[in-house]
Motif scaffolding. Sequence first.
Motif, mmCIF file in Angstrom:
data_model
loop_
_atom_site.group_PDB
_atom_site.id
_atom_site.type_symbol
_atom_site.label_atom_id
_atom_site.label_comp_id
_atom_site.label_asym_id
_atom_site.label_seq_id
_atom_site.Cartn_x
_atom_site.Cartn_y
_atom_site.Cartn_z
ATOM 1 N N GLY A 1 0.795 -1.206 0.000
ATOM 2 C CA GLY A 1 0.000 0.000 0.000
ATOM 3 C C GLY A 1 0.831 1.261 0.000
ATOM 4 N N SER A 2 0.147 2.392 0.152
ATOM 5 C CA SER A 2 0.789 3.700 0.070
ATOM 6 C C SER A 2 0.345 4.605 1.208
ATOM 7 C CB SER A 2 0.450 4.387 -1.260
ATOM 8 O OG SER A 2 0.915 3.645 -2.369
ATOM 9 N N LEU A 3 1.226 5.510 1.580
ATOM 10 C CA LEU A 3 0.932 6.590 2.513
ATOM 11 C C LEU A 3 1.644 7.845 2.041
ATOM 12 C CD1 LEU A 3 1.285 5.012 6.092
ATOM 13 C CD2 LEU A 3 -0.821 5.847 5.043
ATOM 14 N N ARG A 4 1.093 8.991 2.400
ATOM 15 C CA ARG A 4 1.727 10.268 2.116
ATOM 16 C C ARG A 4 1.891 11.038 3.420
ATOM 17 N NH1 ARG A 4 -0.387 15.578 -1.262
ATOM 18 N NH2 ARG A 4 1.648 16.195 -2.113
ATOM 19 N N LEU A 5 3.129 11.276 3.811
ATOM 20 C CA LEU A 5 3.432 12.039 4.997
ATOM 21 C C LEU A 5 3.616 13.512 4.647
ATOM 22 C CD1 LEU A 5 6.067 9.715 6.732
ATOM 23 C CD2 LEU A 5 3.560 9.624 6.852
ATOM 24 N N SER A 6 3.214 14.378 5.562
ATOM 25 C CA SER A 6 3.375 15.811 5.399
ATOM 26 C C SER A 6 4.097 16.385 6.604
ATOM 27 C CB SER A 6 2.020 16.509 5.243
ATOM 28 O OG SER A 6 1.312 16.032 4.118
ATOM 29 N N PHE B 1 14.757 32.319 6.898
ATOM 30 C CA PHE B 1 14.907 32.349 5.447
ATOM 31 C C PHE B 1 16.053 31.488 4.958
ATOM 32 C CE2 PHE B 1 17.870 35.536 6.886
ATOM 33 C CZ PHE B 1 18.928 35.438 5.995
ATOM 34 N N ASN B 2 17.017 31.202 5.827
ATOM 35 C CA ASN B 2 18.212 30.498 5.381
ATOM 36 C C ASN B 2 18.086 28.974 5.416
ATOM 37 O OD1 ASN B 2 18.231 30.307 8.161
ATOM 38 N ND2 ASN B 2 20.411 30.763 8.384
ATOM 39 N N ILE B 3 16.915 28.437 5.801
ATOM 40 C CA ILE B 3 16.688 26.999 5.680
ATOM 41 C C ILE B 3 16.526 26.653 4.210
ATOM 42 C CG2 ILE B 3 15.006 25.168 6.066
ATOM 43 C CD1 ILE B 3 14.630 26.129 8.867
ATOM 44 N N ASN B 4 17.349 25.746 3.724
ATOM 45 C CA ASN B 4 17.272 25.340 2.325
ATOM 46 C C ASN B 4 17.154 23.834 2.146
ATOM 47 O OD1 ASN B 4 19.836 24.378 2.841
ATOM 48 N ND2 ASN B 4 20.878 25.703 1.366
ATOM 49 N N ALA B 5 16.902 23.098 3.229
ATOM 50 C CA ALA B 5 16.802 21.650 3.147
ATOM 51 C C ALA B 5 15.789 21.128 4.156
ATOM 52 C CB ALA B 5 18.163 21.002 3.395
ATOM 53 N N MET B 6 14.983 20.178 3.719
ATOM 54 C CA MET B 6 14.085 19.453 4.601
ATOM 55 C C MET B 6 14.151 17.982 4.231
ATOM 56 S SD MET B 6 10.777 22.005 4.912
ATOM 57 C CE MET B 6 10.083 21.072 6.286
ATOM 58 N N GLY B 7 13.966 17.128 5.227
ATOM 59 C CA GLY B 7 14.097 15.712 4.949
ATOM 60 C C GLY B 7 13.341 14.840 5.916
ATOM 61 N N TRP B 8 13.500 13.534 5.717
ATOM 62 C CA TRP B 8 12.843 12.517 6.519
ATOM 63 C C TRP B 8 13.847 11.485 6.998
ATOM 64 C CZ3 TRP B 8 7.817 13.011 7.890
ATOM 65 C CH2 TRP B 8 7.023 13.883 7.130
ATOM 66 N N THR C 1 6.017 23.378 3.262
ATOM 67 C CA THR C 1 5.689 22.007 3.619
ATOM 68 C C THR C 1 6.467 21.029 2.751
ATOM 69 O OG1 THR C 1 3.462 22.633 4.337
ATOM 70 C CG2 THR C 1 3.820 20.320 3.794
ATOM 71 N N VAL C 2 6.927 19.952 3.369
ATOM 72 C CA VAL C 2 7.584 18.878 2.651
ATOM 73 C C VAL C 2 6.723 17.624 2.764
ATOM 74 C CG1 VAL C 2 8.991 18.087 4.604
ATOM 75 C CG2 VAL C 2 9.774 17.686 2.253
ATOM 76 N N TYR C 3 6.734 16.807 1.704
ATOM 77 C CA TYR C 3 5.927 15.599 1.646
ATOM 78 C C TYR C 3 6.813 14.390 1.388
ATOM 79 C CZ TYR C 3 2.370 19.153 0.738
ATOM 80 O OH TYR C 3 1.565 20.260 0.809
ATOM 81 N N LEU C 4 6.346 13.243 1.830
ATOM 82 C CA LEU C 4 6.984 11.978 1.502
ATOM 83 C C LEU C 4 5.913 11.020 1.020
ATOM 84 C CD1 LEU C 4 9.727 10.441 1.515
ATOM 85 C CD2 LEU C 4 9.008 9.471 3.712
#
Length: 119
Positions: free
Chosen positions: A16-21, A29-36, A76-79
């Motif tokens: 199956g599938s899931l989408r995380l937010s 302003f200087n944040i340029n990376a988001m991750g999991w 917002t970042v998604y996975l």
Amino acid sequence: QVQLVESGGGLVQPGGSLRLSCAASRSPFNINAMGWYRQAPGKQREFVARITNVGTNYADSVKGRFTISRDNAKNTVYLQMNSLKPEDTAVYYCDAGRLLGSEYYRNGWGQGTQVTVSS
């Protein structure tokens, strides 16, 4: 520093599938990376995926199955997680920071959201 609010975890069957937010508030302003990252009981926290101002990268264990994306307007970042396997069961954590050359400076972690893959 930055506050990260996660959602989308839950129970899903194998395949199956899931989408995380993960939505960031009070983001400088200087944040340029988001991750999991993810962590299973008794295991070390491991890298899953990251998106920066110049691209994306993934752990070998999730390549071809997971996709990270970002909505800059919503901060917002998604996975997107497809073809889920029981081995994907873990607490998933969002992080945010800044990548400068080859060095990464983490600004904060989310609280974590549980993903359970089981029939």
